[in-house]
Design an enzyme around this catalytic site. Sequence first.
Site, PDB file in Angstrom:
ATOM      1  N   ASN A 169      -1.382  -8.006  -6.069  1.00  0.00           N
ATOM      2  CA  ASN A 169      -0.495  -7.832  -4.920  1.00  0.00           C
ATOM      3  C   ASN A 169      -0.566  -9.088  -4.056  1.00  0.00           C
ATOM      4  OD1 ASN A 169       1.240  -6.449  -3.064  1.00  0.00           O
ATOM      5  ND2 ASN A 169      -0.540  -6.020  -1.767  1.00  0.00           N
ATOM      6  N   HIS A 229       0.087 -10.300   0.026  1.00  0.00           N
ATOM      7  CA  HIS A 229       0.212  -9.706   1.360  1.00  0.00           C
ATOM      8  C   HIS A 229       0.294 -10.813   2.407  1.00  0.00           C
ATOM      9  CE1 HIS A 229      -0.143  -6.703   4.459  1.00  0.00           C
ATOM     10  NE2 HIS A 229      -1.070  -7.449   5.027  1.00  0.00           N
ATOM     11  N   ASP A 273      -3.594  -2.680   0.716  1.00  0.00           N
ATOM     12  CA  ASP A 273      -3.863  -4.116   0.885  1.00  0.00           C
ATOM     13  C   ASP A 273      -5.374  -4.392   0.899  1.00  0.00           C
ATOM     14  OD1 ASP A 273      -1.064  -4.559   1.155  1.00  0.00           O
ATOM     15  OD2 ASP A 273      -1.179  -4.014   3.270  1.00  0.00           O
ATOM     16  N   SER A 308      -2.553 -13.652   1.375  1.00  0.00           N
ATOM     17  CA  SER A 308      -3.633 -13.342   0.429  1.00  0.00           C
ATOM     18  C   SER A 308      -3.040 -12.777  -0.844  1.00  0.00           C
ATOM     19  CB  SER A 308      -4.572 -12.279   1.017  1.00  0.00           C
ATOM     20  OG  SER A 308      -4.985 -12.623   2.316  1.00  0.00           O
TER      21      SER A 308
END
Length: 217
Positions: free
Chosen positions: A107, A109, A145, A136
Amino acid sequence: MSTKTIAVLISGNGSNLQALIDQAGEQAYRVSGVVCNRPSAFGLQRAARAGIPSTIIEHGAFPDRAAFDAALLAAIERFQADFIVLAGFMRILGPAFIRARPGAILNIHPSLLPGYPGMHTHRRVLAAGDSEHGISVHFVNEELDGGPIIARSRIIVGEEDSEESLAGRVRRLEHHLYPKVVGWLAAGRLQLRGNAVFLDHVKLPATGMEHPAPAGA
Ligand code: GAR
């Protein structure tokens, strides 16, 4: 080196998807499919323009998260994706999903995690008067997250910065960093062991590696 396939999960604009598509030729991955939970998402047009198959899986159509997650996993299976790359996908994935693909879900973020998980990160950074902001990339776990951090890039917040200017500057960082990190994963350079992240067999600090911002960011 063999090319790995990635499924990209989106909910909206898809500018990170675009960066992943545009930079695939320089990395060891290709985008084999796009999964989206919103029919109106502009990212779907980006996928179509690039000739990449996409599927819409609307979370509202499922009785619970487990059923939604199972449909997502089935779509990813159809795209024969080695890795799952979240790019502005605004749904939390359930434990069954995460456990099905250990160490294979990334992911991005828009904050320097562990600071500011969740929404409205630019606004919150400005309200706090922080002098730095950034992005990040992390492995996904069951926290929002919250998974082990792989890499971060940062910018200095200027007096003149607004929520909009920060959004633009942060997006440039994202488009620069994300395809590279996906490339490391595809090339077998990145591993998750327990909660520890290894790049080229070297354990990274808990805040990941610092990646320089592109010139002018
Ligand atoms: C990106 O800024 C990404 O970091 C963020 O959504 C945006 C999607 O933009 N993701 C999160 O906030 C995840 N918690 P895009 O659709 O233009 O790629």
